[in-house]
Design an enzyme around this catalytic site. Structure first.
Site, PDB file in Angstrom:
ATOM      1  N   ALA A  25       0.803  -1.214   0.000  1.00 27.41           N
ATOM      2  CA  ALA A  25       0.000   0.000   0.000  1.00 27.41           C
ATOM      3  C   ALA A  25       0.846   1.280   0.000  1.00 27.41           C
ATOM      4  O   ALA A  25       0.405   2.324  -0.484  1.00 27.41           O
ATOM      5  CB  ALA A  25      -0.931  -0.013   1.206  1.00 27.41           C
ATOM      6  N   THR A  29       0.370   5.557  -1.468  1.00 24.87           N
ATOM      7  CA  THR A  29      -0.014   6.666  -0.575  1.00 24.87           C
ATOM      8  C   THR A  29       0.255   8.011  -1.256  1.00 24.87           C
ATOM      9  O   THR A  29      -0.505   8.956  -1.075  1.00 24.87           O
ATOM     10  CB  THR A  29       0.737   6.618   0.777  1.00 24.87           C
ATOM     11  OG1 THR A  29       2.141   6.576   0.527  1.00 24.87           O
ATOM     12  CG2 THR A  29       0.337   5.425   1.616  1.00 24.87           C
ATOM     13  N   ARG A  37      -1.519   0.398   7.703  1.00 30.59           N
ATOM     14  CA  ARG A  37      -0.823   0.399   8.991  1.00 30.59           C
ATOM     15  C   ARG A  37       0.175   1.532   9.155  1.00 30.59           C
ATOM     16  O   ARG A  37       0.828   1.625  10.187  1.00 30.59           O
ATOM     17  CB  ARG A  37      -0.121  -0.950   9.198  1.00 30.59           C
ATOM     18  CG  ARG A  37      -1.087  -2.096   9.239  1.00 30.59           C
ATOM     19  CD  ARG A  37      -0.388  -3.430   9.335  1.00 30.59           C
ATOM     20  NE  ARG A  37      -1.331  -4.525   9.159  1.00 30.59           N
ATOM     21  CZ  ARG A  37      -1.758  -4.969   7.980  1.00 30.59           C
ATOM     22  NH1 ARG A  37      -1.317  -4.417   6.861  1.00 30.59           N
ATOM     23  NH2 ARG A  37      -2.620  -5.953   7.903  1.00 30.59           N
ATOM     24  N   ASP A 107      -5.538  -1.619  -6.305  1.00 33.48           N
ATOM     25  CA  ASP A 107      -5.965  -0.363  -6.927  1.00 33.48           C
ATOM     26  C   ASP A 107      -5.738  -0.281  -8.433  1.00 33.48           C
ATOM     27  O   ASP A 107      -6.200   0.656  -9.082  1.00 33.48           O
ATOM     28  CB  ASP A 107      -5.295   0.834  -6.219  1.00 33.48           C
ATOM     29  CG  ASP A 107      -3.766   0.722  -6.165  1.00 33.48           C
ATOM     30  OD1 ASP A 107      -3.164   0.161  -7.108  1.00 33.48           O
ATOM     31  OD2 ASP A 107      -3.170   1.209  -5.175  1.00 33.48           O
ATOM     32  N   HIS A 124      -3.716  -9.982  -3.855  1.00 32.43           N
ATOM     33  CA  HIS A 124      -4.933  -9.763  -3.063  1.00 32.43           C
ATOM     34  C   HIS A 124      -6.119  -9.347  -3.922  1.00 32.43           C
ATOM     35  O   HIS A 124      -7.079  -8.772  -3.423  1.00 32.43           O
ATOM     36  CB  HIS A 124      -4.659  -8.741  -1.950  1.00 32.43           C
ATOM     37  CG  HIS A 124      -3.672  -9.243  -0.930  1.00 32.43           C
ATOM     38  ND1 HIS A 124      -3.054  -8.442  -0.004  1.00 32.43           N
ATOM     39  CD2 HIS A 124      -3.194 -10.493  -0.704  1.00 32.43           C
ATOM     40  CE1 HIS A 124      -2.239  -9.172   0.743  1.00 32.43           C
ATOM     41  NE2 HIS A 124      -2.299 -10.415   0.329  1.00 32.43           N
ATOM     42  N   CYS A 157     -26.070 -10.707  -7.269  1.00 32.67           N
ATOM     43  CA  CYS A 157     -25.591 -11.207  -8.561  1.00 32.67           C
ATOM     44  C   CYS A 157     -26.763 -11.297  -9.536  1.00 32.67           C
ATOM     45  O   CYS A 157     -27.815 -11.856  -9.196  1.00 32.67           O
ATOM     46  CB  CYS A 157     -24.956 -12.581  -8.353  1.00 32.67           C
ATOM     47  SG  CYS A 157     -24.520 -13.413  -9.884  1.00 32.67           S
TER      48      CYS A 157
END
Ligand code: NAD
Length: 254
Positions: A25, A29, A37, A107, A124, A157
């Site tokens: 992440a 930023t 975190r 993202d 992920h 759905c």
């Protein structure tokens, strides 16, 4: 910045036949997407939001789903643009020596920066698609968000009526085994492994560092805060990613 260590890593980057990168992440930023975190992280500020990212509460509680859909509508990813870190990685790829770009991010900013989607391993998942948790149908996120804007607060759905969520990996969900295998193979078959903008506290993603080092790669960590893998790293660079990555990756990319 730390000029000696930066030029040392830049030389390693130039010399390594194969470089595997793991991002987290922290690389986004600077594009306006908060991490989890870090000091301004979503969970640092709002620990209660972890409920939205846990598959059991998401399935059990319609209010959790309604809140999750509202947050998806307003997600900063929709207006974010790739930053200098994403762009430096896309430029480095043109050397032909980027073995893989494993990312914990959802993202899509690596692809937006021009990284080859075939090299980007989204460990992920992605926010850019929705998935039905019953039949597995995947739908572009934009289409489902249009239904939310139209007044459906928990859009089912269209094929089977099942519960939908973003195609991201929540707590309690397994990672895609093929993507995971490709990432571990890339960690095993590189001379240099660079972990960027990740607290290295989420497994199995973080254990890629361990795998790479055990297979003989040099580990470089680019992160503002300490990580559990710091003792394994050959060099740690803690200056802002948007400065560090262009400095270590751009030399010699043409
Ligand atoms: P994390 O929030 O645990 O750690 C991010 C790390 O990046 C922190 O240690 C922070 O100090 C560092 N950092 C932040 N900005 C930086 C900068 N400009 N320069 C240098 N360091 C910087 O993130 P993680 O390890 O990726 O784990 C978070 C999980 O949350 C992942 O599973 C990921 O899927 C998800 N997530 C994704 C996004 C996204 O897609 N952009 C955003 C938040 C969370």
């Amino acid at each position: 910045m730390m000029p000696d260590r930066v030029s040392l890593v830049a030389r390693w980057v130039q010399e390594a036949p194969r470089v595997t990168v793991l991002t987290g992440a922290g690389i986004s930023t600077e594009s306006g997407i908060p991490d989890f975190r870090g000091p301004q992280g979503l969970w640092t500020k709002h620990p209660e939001k972890q409920r939205l990212f846990t598959i059991s509460t998401y399935l059990a509680d319609p209010e959790v789903r309604r809140q999750a859909w509202r947050e998806r509508l307003d997600h900063p990813a929709w207006s974010a643009r790739p930053g200098p870190g994403h762009r430096a990685l896309a430029a480095f790829e043109r050397t032909g020596r980027l073995r893989a770009l494993a990312t914990q991010n959802i993202d899509g900013l690596h692809q937006a920066a021009g990284s080859d989607p075939a090299l980007v391993l989204e460990l992920h998942g992605t926010l850019h698609e929705a998935v039905c948790l019953s039949c597995g149908l995947r739908t572009p996120m934009g289409e489902v968000l249009d239904r939310v804007r139209g007044g459906e607060d928990d859009p089912a759905c269209l094929a089977c009526g099942g519960v939908q969520k973003s195609a991201t990996v929540s707590f309690g969900q397994a990672l895609d085994p093929e993507i995971l295998e490709a990432a571990f193979l890339a960690a095993q078959t590189c001379e240099l492994f660079i972990a960027v903008g990740t607290s290295l506290t989420v497994t199995p993603a973080a254990t890629l560092c361990d795998t790479a080092v055990r297979a003989g790669a040099r580990l470089v960590i680019v992160n503002a805060e300490p990580t559990p893998y710091d003792r394994m790293a050959a060099v740690i660079l803690s200056d802002p990613i948007g400065e560090v990555l262009p400095s270590i990756l751009t030399t010699g990319t043409g």
